[in-house]
Scaffold this motif. Structure first.
Motif, PDB file in Angstrom:
ATOM      1  N   MET A 111       0.833  -1.197   0.000  1.00 34.19           N
ATOM      2  CA  MET A 111       0.000   0.000   0.000  1.00 34.19           C
ATOM      3  C   MET A 111       0.871   1.252   0.000  1.00 34.19           C
ATOM      4  O   MET A 111       0.587   2.222  -0.711  1.00 34.19           O
ATOM      5  CB  MET A 111      -0.946   0.011   1.203  1.00 34.19           C
ATOM      6  N   THR A 112       1.932   1.240   0.767  1.00 31.86           N
ATOM      7  CA  THR A 112       2.835   2.393   0.795  1.00 31.86           C
ATOM      8  C   THR A 112       3.466   2.614  -0.571  1.00 31.86           C
ATOM      9  O   THR A 112       3.623   3.757  -1.014  1.00 31.86           O
ATOM     10  CB  THR A 112       3.918   2.207   1.873  1.00 31.86           C
ATOM     11  N   LEU A 113       3.808   1.534  -1.268  1.00 31.61           N
ATOM     12  CA  LEU A 113       4.388   1.687  -2.603  1.00 31.61           C
ATOM     13  C   LEU A 113       3.370   2.250  -3.587  1.00 31.61           C
ATOM     14  O   LEU A 113       3.723   3.058  -4.457  1.00 31.61           O
ATOM     15  CB  LEU A 113       4.934   0.351  -3.102  1.00 31.61           C
ATOM     16  N   ILE A 114       2.112   1.865  -3.450  1.00 27.51           N
ATOM     17  CA  ILE A 114       1.056   2.434  -4.292  1.00 27.51           C
ATOM     18  C   ILE A 114       0.934   3.926  -4.013  1.00 27.51           C
ATOM     19  O   ILE A 114       0.909   4.746  -4.935  1.00 27.51           O
ATOM     20  CB  ILE A 114      -0.291   1.718  -4.042  1.00 27.51           C
ATOM     21  N   LEU A 115       0.856   4.280  -2.739  1.00 28.33           N
ATOM     22  CA  LEU A 115       0.740   5.689  -2.375  1.00 28.33           C
ATOM     23  C   LEU A 115       1.951   6.479  -2.859  1.00 28.33           C
ATOM     24  O   LEU A 115       1.823   7.606  -3.337  1.00 28.33           O
ATOM     25  CB  LEU A 115       0.566   5.821  -0.865  1.00 28.33           C
ATOM     26  N   ARG A 116       3.110   5.871  -2.757  1.00 29.62           N
ATOM     27  CA  ARG A 116       4.353   6.519  -3.185  1.00 29.62           C
ATOM     28  C   ARG A 116       4.358   6.797  -4.689  1.00 29.62           C
ATOM     29  O   ARG A 116       4.894   7.807  -5.138  1.00 29.62           O
ATOM     30  CB  ARG A 116       5.543   5.641  -2.803  1.00 29.62           C
ATOM     31  N   TYR A 117       3.768   5.907  -5.447  1.00 32.24           N
ATOM     32  CA  TYR A 117       3.697   6.122  -6.890  1.00 32.24           C
ATOM     33  C   TYR A 117       2.942   7.418  -7.196  1.00 32.24           C
ATOM     34  O   TYR A 117       3.327   8.189  -8.065  1.00 32.24           O
ATOM     35  CB  TYR A 117       3.011   4.934  -7.578  1.00 32.24           C
ATOM     36  N   PHE A 118       1.852   7.652  -6.473  1.00 30.30           N
ATOM     37  CA  PHE A 118       1.037   8.837  -6.708  1.00 30.30           C
ATOM     38  C   PHE A 118       1.546  10.066  -5.969  1.00 30.30           C
ATOM     39  O   PHE A 118       1.232  11.194  -6.345  1.00 30.30           O
ATOM     40  CB  PHE A 118      -0.425   8.557  -6.339  1.00 30.30           C
ATOM     41  N   ASP A 119       2.313   9.870  -4.916  1.00 30.30           N
ATOM     42  CA  ASP A 119       2.894  10.977  -4.150  1.00 30.30           C
ATOM     43  C   ASP A 119       4.243  10.522  -3.607  1.00 30.30           C
ATOM     44  O   ASP A 119       4.310   9.787  -2.625  1.00 30.30           O
ATOM     45  CB  ASP A 119       1.970  11.364  -3.005  1.00 30.30           C
ATOM     46  N   PRO A 120       5.341  10.953  -4.249  1.00 29.83           N
ATOM     47  CA  PRO A 120       6.686  10.475  -3.883  1.00 29.83           C
ATOM     48  C   PRO A 120       7.116  10.719  -2.437  1.00 29.83           C
ATOM     49  O   PRO A 120       8.093  10.143  -1.989  1.00 29.83           O
ATOM     50  CB  PRO A 120       7.603  11.241  -4.846  1.00 29.83           C
ATOM     51  N   LYS A 121       6.389  11.538  -1.687  1.00 28.49           N
ATOM     52  CA  LYS A 121       6.787  11.758  -0.290  1.00 28.49           C
ATOM     53  C   LYS A 121       6.510  10.536   0.587  1.00 28.49           C
ATOM     54  O   LYS A 121       7.035  10.437   1.689  1.00 28.49           O
ATOM     55  CB  LYS A 121       6.119  13.005   0.287  1.00 28.49           C
ATOM     56  N   PHE A 122       5.691   9.606   0.121  1.00 26.25           N
ATOM     57  CA  PHE A 122       5.432   8.401   0.897  1.00 26.25           C
ATOM     58  C   PHE A 122       6.666   7.520   0.867  1.00 26.25           C
ATOM     59  O   PHE A 122       7.192   7.211  -0.197  1.00 26.25           O
ATOM     60  CB  PHE A 122       4.214   7.636   0.361  1.00 26.25           C
ATOM     61  N   GLY A 123       7.110   7.137   2.030  1.00 28.81           N
ATOM     62  CA  GLY A 123       8.303   6.315   2.122  1.00 28.81           C
ATOM     63  C   GLY A 123       8.297   5.492   3.389  1.00 28.81           C
ATOM     64  O   GLY A 123       7.244   5.181   3.962  1.00 28.81           O
ATOM     65  N   ILE A 182      -7.567   7.327  -2.983  1.00 32.02           N
ATOM     66  CA  ILE A 182      -6.784   7.970  -4.038  1.00 32.02           C
ATOM     67  C   ILE A 182      -7.775   8.414  -5.099  1.00 32.02           C
ATOM     68  O   ILE A 182      -8.433   7.581  -5.731  1.00 32.02           O
ATOM     69  CB  ILE A 182      -5.742   7.007  -4.649  1.00 32.02           C
ATOM     70  N   ASP A 183      -7.914   9.718  -5.272  1.00 29.80           N
ATOM     71  CA  ASP A 183      -8.845  10.263  -6.254  1.00 29.80           C
ATOM     72  C   ASP A 183      -8.071  10.608  -7.514  1.00 29.80           C
ATOM     73  O   ASP A 183      -7.255  11.531  -7.515  1.00 29.80           O
ATOM     74  CB  ASP A 183      -9.539  11.504  -5.696  1.00 29.80           C
ATOM     75  N   LEU A 184      -8.319   9.856  -8.577  1.00 27.92           N
ATOM     76  CA  LEU A 184      -7.632  10.062  -9.853  1.00 27.92           C
ATOM     77  C   LEU A 184      -8.487  10.867 -10.821  1.00 27.92           C
ATOM     78  O   LEU A 184      -8.080  11.101 -11.946  1.00 27.92           O
ATOM     79  CB  LEU A 184      -7.274   8.714 -10.481  1.00 27.92           C
ATOM     80  N   GLN A 185      -9.662  11.279 -10.389  1.00 26.03           N
ATOM     81  CA  GLN A 185     -10.580  11.999 -11.275  1.00 26.03           C
ATOM     82  C   GLN A 185     -10.268  13.486 -11.382  1.00 26.03           C
ATOM     83  O   GLN A 185     -10.624  14.126 -12.343  1.00 26.03           O
ATOM     84  CB  GLN A 185     -12.021  11.822 -10.789  1.00 26.03           C
ATOM     85  N   LYS A 186      -9.637  14.023 -10.387  1.00 22.96           N
ATOM     86  CA  LYS A 186      -9.329  15.452 -10.383  1.00 22.96           C
ATOM     87  C   LYS A 186      -8.113  15.730 -11.263  1.00 22.96           C
ATOM     88  O   LYS A 186      -7.386  14.822 -11.641  1.00 22.96           O
ATOM     89  CB  LYS A 186      -9.057  15.928  -8.957  1.00 22.96           C
ATOM     90  N   LYS A 187      -7.911  17.005 -11.554  1.00 25.38           N
ATOM     91  CA  LYS A 187      -6.749  17.391 -12.369  1.00 25.38           C
ATOM     92  C   LYS A 187      -5.458  16.926 -11.706  1.00 25.38           C
ATOM     93  O   LYS A 187      -4.561  16.406 -12.354  1.00 25.38           O
ATOM     94  CB  LYS A 187      -6.741  18.910 -12.568  1.00 25.38           C
ATOM     95  N   GLU A 199      -9.352  10.545   8.728  1.00 25.56           N
ATOM     96  CA  GLU A 199      -9.681  11.737   7.953  1.00 25.56           C
ATOM     97  C   GLU A 199      -8.577  12.780   7.894  1.00 25.56           C
ATOM     98  O   GLU A 199      -8.842  13.960   7.866  1.00 25.56           O
ATOM     99  CB  GLU A 199     -10.979  12.375   8.481  1.00 25.56           C
ATOM    100  N   GLN A 200      -7.321  12.362   7.886  1.00 24.09           N
ATOM    101  CA  GLN A 200      -6.209  13.304   7.743  1.00 24.09           C
ATOM    102  C   GLN A 200      -5.882  13.461   6.273  1.00 24.09           C
ATOM    103  O   GLN A 200      -5.593  12.493   5.594  1.00 24.09           O
ATOM    104  CB  GLN A 200      -4.961  12.811   8.477  1.00 24.09           C
ATOM    105  N   LYS A 201      -5.909  14.682   5.786  1.00 21.87           N
ATOM    106  CA  LYS A 201      -5.561  14.970   4.395  1.00 21.87           C
ATOM    107  C   LYS A 201      -4.035  14.886   4.273  1.00 21.87           C
ATOM    108  O   LYS A 201      -3.308  15.478   5.049  1.00 21.87           O
ATOM    109  CB  LYS A 201      -6.050  16.365   4.006  1.00 21.87           C
ATOM    110  N   THR A 202      -3.555  14.102   3.276  1.00 19.72           N
ATOM    111  CA  THR A 202      -2.121  13.937   3.099  1.00 19.72           C
ATOM    112  C   THR A 202      -1.618  14.654   1.859  1.00 19.72           C
ATOM    113  O   THR A 202      -0.438  14.672   1.598  1.00 19.72           O
ATOM    114  CB  THR A 202      -1.747  12.445   2.995  1.00 19.72           C
ATOM    115  N   ASN A 203      -2.506  15.212   1.079  1.00 14.33           N
ATOM    116  CA  ASN A 203      -2.092  15.908  -0.140  1.00 14.33           C
ATOM    117  C   ASN A 203      -3.044  17.021  -0.436  1.00 14.33           C
ATOM    118  O   ASN A 203      -4.192  16.943  -0.296  1.00 14.33           O
ATOM    119  CB  ASN A 203      -2.042  14.904  -1.310  1.00 14.33           C
TER     120      ASN A 203
END
Length: 140
Positions: free
Chosen positions: A94-106, A121-126, A136-140
């Motif tokens: 899961m961390t690797l998936i998140l990292r793909y979309f946001d490189p700060k995940f490590g 992970i919302d891929l619908q937005k720009k 409910e913590q926003k990470t991005n």
């Protein structure tokens, strides 16, 4: 979609039954293999895999290999034009998936995961948006 590991399937089965949704098992959601043998220093090895995406020990997968594996599944699902897909996997992957979309995940973010943990992970937005739903913590 769920990892075939028993705990993952048991976690999502009640939801699938309650909603009437079918449960698809996919081996690409299995946890990343860190090694083919037990490691006494597994935490150090894991940290190194986040620092060097090509590093792996005998019988294990590198960060790059595990990411490619799970992204194959993501791309297939995205081509199906599903509005929402729920993936049930394990912390390291899961961390690797998140990292793909946001490189700060490590490694640090991996170490702060809870069991269970839920991210959206919302891929619908720009811009891709990642929200931790478990508290409910926003990470991005």
């Amino acid at each position: 979609m769920s990892s075939p590991y028993k705990r993952a399937v048991q976690t999502i089965e009640p939801y699938a039954k309650d909603t009437g949704l079918s449960l698809h098992i996919d081996k690409r959601l299995e946890e990343r293999r860190l090694s083919g043998q037990p490691l006494f220093n597994w935490i150090e090895v894991l940290k190194r895999t986040f620092d060097d995406i090509d590093f792996k020990v005998d019988g294990g997968e590198s960060t790059k290999e595990a990411t490619v594996r799970v992204l194959e599944l993501f791309k297939e699902v995205m081509n199906e034009k599903q509005k929402t897909t729920l993936f049930v996997t394990h912390g390291n992957l899961m961390t690797l998936i998140l990292r793909y979309f946001d490189p700060k995940f490590g490694f640090g973010e991996w170490s702060r995961l809870t069991n269970p943990d839920v991210y959206h992970i919302d891929l619908q937005k720009k811009n891709v948006s990642i929200t931790r739903l478990w508290n409910e913590q926003k990470t991005n």
